[in-house]
Design a protein around this motif. Sequence first.
Motif, PDB file in Angstrom:
ATOM      1  N   VAL A 118      54.355  32.041  33.414  1.00 21.72           N
ATOM      2  CA  VAL A 118      53.720  33.228  32.822  1.00 21.72           C
ATOM      3  C   VAL A 118      52.258  33.317  33.246  1.00 21.72           C
ATOM      4  O   VAL A 118      51.795  34.350  33.734  1.00 21.72           O
ATOM      5  CB  VAL A 118      53.835  33.195  31.279  1.00 21.72           C
ATOM      6  N   VAL A 119      51.540  32.213  33.046  1.00 16.43           N
ATOM      7  CA  VAL A 119      50.113  32.196  33.387  1.00 16.43           C
ATOM      8  C   VAL A 119      49.918  32.413  34.887  1.00 16.43           C
ATOM      9  O   VAL A 119      49.070  33.218  35.313  1.00 16.43           O
ATOM     10  CB  VAL A 119      49.473  30.863  32.937  1.00 16.43           C
ATOM     11  N   ASN A 120      50.688  31.721  35.703  1.00 17.09           N
ATOM     12  CA  ASN A 120      50.540  31.841  37.156  1.00 17.09           C
ATOM     13  C   ASN A 120      50.849  33.258  37.653  1.00 17.09           C
ATOM     14  O   ASN A 120      50.169  33.779  38.547  1.00 17.09           O
ATOM     15  CB  ASN A 120      51.452  30.837  37.868  1.00 17.09           C
ATOM     16  N   ASN A 121      51.885  33.883  37.079  1.00 16.97           N
ATOM     17  CA  ASN A 121      52.226  35.248  37.493  1.00 16.97           C
ATOM     18  C   ASN A 121      51.115  36.236  37.157  1.00 16.97           C
ATOM     19  O   ASN A 121      50.768  37.107  37.957  1.00 16.97           O
ATOM     20  CB  ASN A 121      53.529  35.705  36.825  1.00 16.97           C
ATOM     21  N   ILE A 122      50.563  36.091  35.948  1.00 19.68           N
ATOM     22  CA  ILE A 122      49.488  37.015  35.534  1.00 19.68           C
ATOM     23  C   ILE A 122      48.249  36.801  36.392  1.00 19.68           C
ATOM     24  O   ILE A 122      47.655  37.763  36.901  1.00 19.68           O
ATOM     25  CB  ILE A 122      49.164  36.835  34.038  1.00 19.68           C
ATOM     26  N   VAL A 123      47.857  35.528  36.567  1.00 18.75           N
ATOM     27  CA  VAL A 123      46.679  35.228  37.394  1.00 18.75           C
ATOM     28  C   VAL A 123      46.935  35.649  38.844  1.00 18.75           C
ATOM     29  O   VAL A 123      46.046  36.186  39.513  1.00 18.75           O
ATOM     30  CB  VAL A 123      46.326  33.729  37.308  1.00 18.75           C
ATOM     31  N   GLY A 124      48.152  35.423  39.328  1.00 17.99           N
ATOM     32  CA  GLY A 124      48.498  35.824  40.685  1.00 17.99           C
ATOM     33  C   GLY A 124      48.368  37.324  40.882  1.00 17.99           C
ATOM     34  O   GLY A 124      47.882  37.792  41.923  1.00 17.99           O
ATOM     35  N   ASN A 125      48.799  38.101  39.881  1.00 16.69           N
ATOM     36  CA  ASN A 125      48.637  39.558  39.953  1.00 16.69           C
ATOM     37  C   ASN A 125      47.163  39.951  39.980  1.00 16.69           C
ATOM     38  O   ASN A 125      46.761  40.843  40.730  1.00 16.69           O
ATOM     39  CB  ASN A 125      49.320  40.227  38.751  1.00 16.69           C
ATOM     40  N   SER A 126      46.373  39.290  39.139  1.00 18.53           N
ATOM     41  CA  SER A 126      44.936  39.582  39.103  1.00 18.53           C
ATOM     42  C   SER A 126      44.297  39.318  40.461  1.00 18.53           C
ATOM     43  O   SER A 126      43.488  40.114  40.951  1.00 18.53           O
ATOM     44  CB  SER A 126      44.245  38.730  38.033  1.00 18.53           C
ATOM     45  N   ALA A 127      44.666  38.198  41.091  1.00 17.32           N
ATOM     46  CA  ALA A 127      44.102  37.859  42.401  1.00 17.32           C
ATOM     47  C   ALA A 127      44.607  38.823  43.474  1.00 17.32           C
ATOM     48  O   ALA A 127      43.858  39.209  44.381  1.00 17.32           O
ATOM     49  CB  ALA A 127      44.472  36.420  42.762  1.00 17.32           C
ATOM     50  N   LYS A 128      45.893  39.225  43.364  1.00 18.29           N
ATOM     51  CA  LYS A 128      46.491  40.093  44.376  1.00 18.29           C
ATOM     52  C   LYS A 128      45.793  41.450  44.437  1.00 18.29           C
ATOM     53  O   LYS A 128      45.585  42.010  45.514  1.00 18.29           O
ATOM     54  CB  LYS A 128      47.970  40.281  44.055  1.00 18.29           C
ATOM     55  N   TYR A 129      45.422  41.974  43.264  1.00 18.33           N
ATOM     56  CA  TYR A 129      44.817  43.303  43.221  1.00 18.33           C
ATOM     57  C   TYR A 129      43.309  43.252  43.010  1.00 18.33           C
ATOM     58  O   TYR A 129      42.714  44.203  42.504  1.00 18.33           O
ATOM     59  CB  TYR A 129      45.486  44.138  42.122  1.00 18.33           C
ATOM     60  N   MET A 130      42.701  42.141  43.384  1.00 12.82           N
ATOM     61  CA  MET A 130      41.244  42.015  43.294  1.00 12.82           C
ATOM     62  C   MET A 130      40.608  42.785  44.457  1.00 12.82           C
ATOM     63  O   MET A 130      40.897  42.514  45.622  1.00 12.82           O
ATOM     64  CB  MET A 130      40.841  40.533  43.354  1.00 12.82           C
ATOM     65  N   ASN A 131      39.773  43.748  44.120  1.00 16.69           N
ATOM     66  CA  ASN A 131      39.138  44.567  45.163  1.00 16.69           C
ATOM     67  C   ASN A 131      37.609  44.486  45.122  1.00 16.69           C
ATOM     68  O   ASN A 131      36.932  45.323  45.705  1.00 16.69           O
ATOM     69  CB  ASN A 131      39.576  46.032  45.026  1.00 16.69           C
ATOM     70  N   LYS A 132      37.100  43.475  44.418  1.00 17.04           N
ATOM     71  CA  LYS A 132      35.655  43.294  44.319  1.00 17.04           C
ATOM     72  C   LYS A 132      35.232  42.080  45.143  1.00 17.04           C
ATOM     73  O   LYS A 132      35.963  41.091  45.252  1.00 17.04           O
ATOM     74  CB  LYS A 132      35.234  43.082  42.854  1.00 17.04           C
ATOM     75  N   LYS A 133      34.046  42.181  45.706  1.00 18.75           N
ATOM     76  CA  LYS A 133      33.525  41.060  46.491  1.00 18.75           C
ATOM     77  C   LYS A 133      33.264  39.864  45.586  1.00 18.75           C
ATOM     78  O   LYS A 133      33.575  38.717  45.943  1.00 18.75           O
ATOM     79  CB  LYS A 133      32.244  41.480  47.208  1.00 18.75           C
ATOM     80  N   ASN A 134      32.671  40.114  44.426  1.00 24.29           N
ATOM     81  CA  ASN A 134      32.412  39.045  43.445  1.00 24.29           C
ATOM     82  C   ASN A 134      33.478  39.111  42.350  1.00 24.29           C
ATOM     83  O   ASN A 134      33.195  39.442  41.194  1.00 24.29           O
ATOM     84  CB  ASN A 134      31.007  39.194  42.847  1.00 24.29           C
ATOM     85  N   GLY A 135      34.687  38.819  42.732  1.00 26.00           N
ATOM     86  CA  GLY A 135      35.777  38.881  41.773  1.00 26.00           C
ATOM     87  C   GLY A 135      35.767  37.703  40.813  1.00 26.00           C
ATOM     88  O   GLY A 135      35.324  36.604  41.162  1.00 26.00           O
ATOM     89  N   PHE A 136      36.232  37.947  39.591  1.00 24.29           N
ATOM     90  CA  PHE A 136      36.309  36.855  38.621  1.00 24.29           C
ATOM     91  C   PHE A 136      37.549  37.033  37.752  1.00 24.29           C
ATOM     92  O   PHE A 136      38.053  38.143  37.567  1.00 24.29           O
ATOM     93  CB  PHE A 136      35.056  36.786  37.747  1.00 24.29           C
ATOM     94  N   ILE A 137      38.016  35.905  37.221  1.00 25.75           N
ATOM     95  CA  ILE A 137      39.113  35.889  36.252  1.00 25.75           C
ATOM     96  C   ILE A 137      38.684  35.001  35.093  1.00 25.75           C
ATOM     97  O   ILE A 137      38.277  33.843  35.305  1.00 25.75           O
ATOM     98  CB  ILE A 137      40.411  35.352  36.874  1.00 25.75           C
ATOM     99  N   ASN A 138      38.750  35.538  33.876  1.00 21.27           N
ATOM    100  CA  ASN A 138      38.413  34.779  32.668  1.00 21.27           C
ATOM    101  C   ASN A 138      39.682  34.507  31.873  1.00 21.27           C
ATOM    102  O   ASN A 138      40.467  35.430  31.623  1.00 21.27           O
ATOM    103  CB  ASN A 138      37.425  35.553  31.793  1.00 21.27           C
ATOM    104  N   ILE A 139      39.868  33.241  31.486  1.00 23.44           N
ATOM    105  CA  ILE A 139      41.006  32.874  30.643  1.00 23.44           C
ATOM    106  C   ILE A 139      40.456  32.397  29.300  1.00 23.44           C
ATOM    107  O   ILE A 139      39.659  31.457  29.247  1.00 23.44           O
ATOM    108  CB  ILE A 139      41.857  31.770  31.295  1.00 23.44           C
ATOM    109  N   ARG A 140      40.902  33.081  28.221  1.00 22.25           N
ATOM    110  CA  ARG A 140      40.434  32.720  26.877  1.00 22.25           C
ATOM    111  C   ARG A 140      41.638  32.388  25.992  1.00 22.25           C
ATOM    112  O   ARG A 140      42.640  33.123  26.000  1.00 22.25           O
ATOM    113  CB  ARG A 140      39.638  33.871  26.267  1.00 22.25           C
ATOM    114  N   ILE A 141      41.505  31.297  25.234  1.00 23.72           N
ATOM    115  CA  ILE A 141      42.544  30.901  24.278  1.00 23.72           C
ATOM    116  C   ILE A 141      41.939  31.019  22.884  1.00 23.72           C
ATOM    117  O   ILE A 141      40.932  30.370  22.585  1.00 23.72           O
ATOM    118  CB  ILE A 141      43.033  29.459  24.510  1.00 23.72           C
ATOM    119  N   LYS A 142      42.567  31.851  22.027  1.00 26.13           N
ATOM    120  CA  LYS A 142      42.021  32.097  20.700  1.00 26.13           C
ATOM    121  C   LYS A 142      43.033  31.762  19.620  1.00 26.13           C
ATOM    122  O   LYS A 142      44.251  31.801  19.848  1.00 26.13           O
ATOM    123  CB  LYS A 142      41.605  33.571  20.564  1.00 26.13           C
ATOM    124  N   ASP A 143      42.511  31.442  18.439  1.00 21.22           N
ATOM    125  CA  ASP A 143      43.340  31.180  17.267  1.00 21.22           C
ATOM    126  C   ASP A 143      43.398  32.466  16.450  1.00 21.22           C
ATOM    127  O   ASP A 143      42.376  32.966  15.995  1.00 21.22           O
ATOM    128  CB  ASP A 143      42.730  30.044  16.440  1.00 21.22           C
TER     129      ASP A 143
END
Length: 369
Positions: free
Chosen positions: A259-284
């Motif tokens: 699940v995590v890899n697919n979501i992150v993979g999609n984010s990376a696949k459609y990254m169109n910014k030079k300074n791209g970033f991905i934030n992962i947050r775990i909340k209660d």
Amino acid sequence: MKLKSKLLISFCIILFLPIALALIISGLFFRVQMEAIAEGVVLRPEVRNLFFDILFSVILILLLTAGVLAFWMYQSIITPIRKLQKAAENIKEGNLDFQVETDESANDELNNLCVSFEDMRRRLKENAEEKIHNESENKALISNIAHDLKTPITAVKGYAEGILDGVANTPDKVDKYVRTIYSKANEMDTLINELTLYSKIDTNRIPYNFAKINVEEYFQDCVEEIGLDMEHRGIGLAYYNYVDKDVVIIADPEQLRRVVNNIVGNSAKYMNKKNGFINIRIKDVGDFIQVEIEDNGSGIPAKDLPYIFDRFFRADASRNSATGGSGIGLSIVKKIVEDHGGKIWAASKEDTGTIMYFVIRKYQEVINE
């Protein structure tokens, strides 16, 4: 009125009405005759004629009654049977675009049979339409997979030929070519795995091995594994954990990682910014832990957002032709999350980025007093 009641009433009328009328007429004639005998009077021909007129009237009444009953039973039995016969012929010929008319006020067996037949026709039509839709989806899947396998296969062949032909004439070039071949092989392996998992989703046979998982440790490992790939792609990755150290969930480690890899993979696949970033947050969030995966990529158009978890949906055909993808990745993610008793949704703004959310219920010990 029930068919049984109609038949019983008809039988009683046909059986008892002639008997009752005959008794009444006989009784009247007998009374008249007895009175005449008592008075010493001989019955005149007019009296006899009256008797025969009454008898004729009774026969006429019985014939009319039988006709009315026959018409009533015809309407009650023959008409619904003809409707069902016509409907059965339509179904035999493969025509499901019709409707069996029913009477909502009626409550007899034949009307109920017509209602059941109409329900059957509607379900057959829905199943036929679903079958056509599934066949269309399967064709789309085969087309997508074939298209997306062709690109890495072409690259693998090209780089392999480069090595064989001596184009890669330095150790650095050979190393680069081999790494590219390995990367493209991984892409093909991912596509094949998605196809295999999709077939298991369709038959509800995804293999799950549930276990207790410490949230902090598990997601820390996931991020470390993902971080190497993101670093290679030049995408920044940040991880924020807001849950206590002892929070535990019940999940399949491998499928949750998918699940995590697919979501992150999609984010990376459609990254169109030079300074791209991905934030992962775990909340209660009470009885659940909430995972948020945010990116600053191309985003998803508002009109497409409600459909991103549908099978084979690809928001932008032209963009997907360049990035690849089978169109089933997020549908697999949704299925896995829901099989864990969770829920997944997304928020996105075009050209700004996307946030994927999903929740998994926390494990709580049940104390028996």
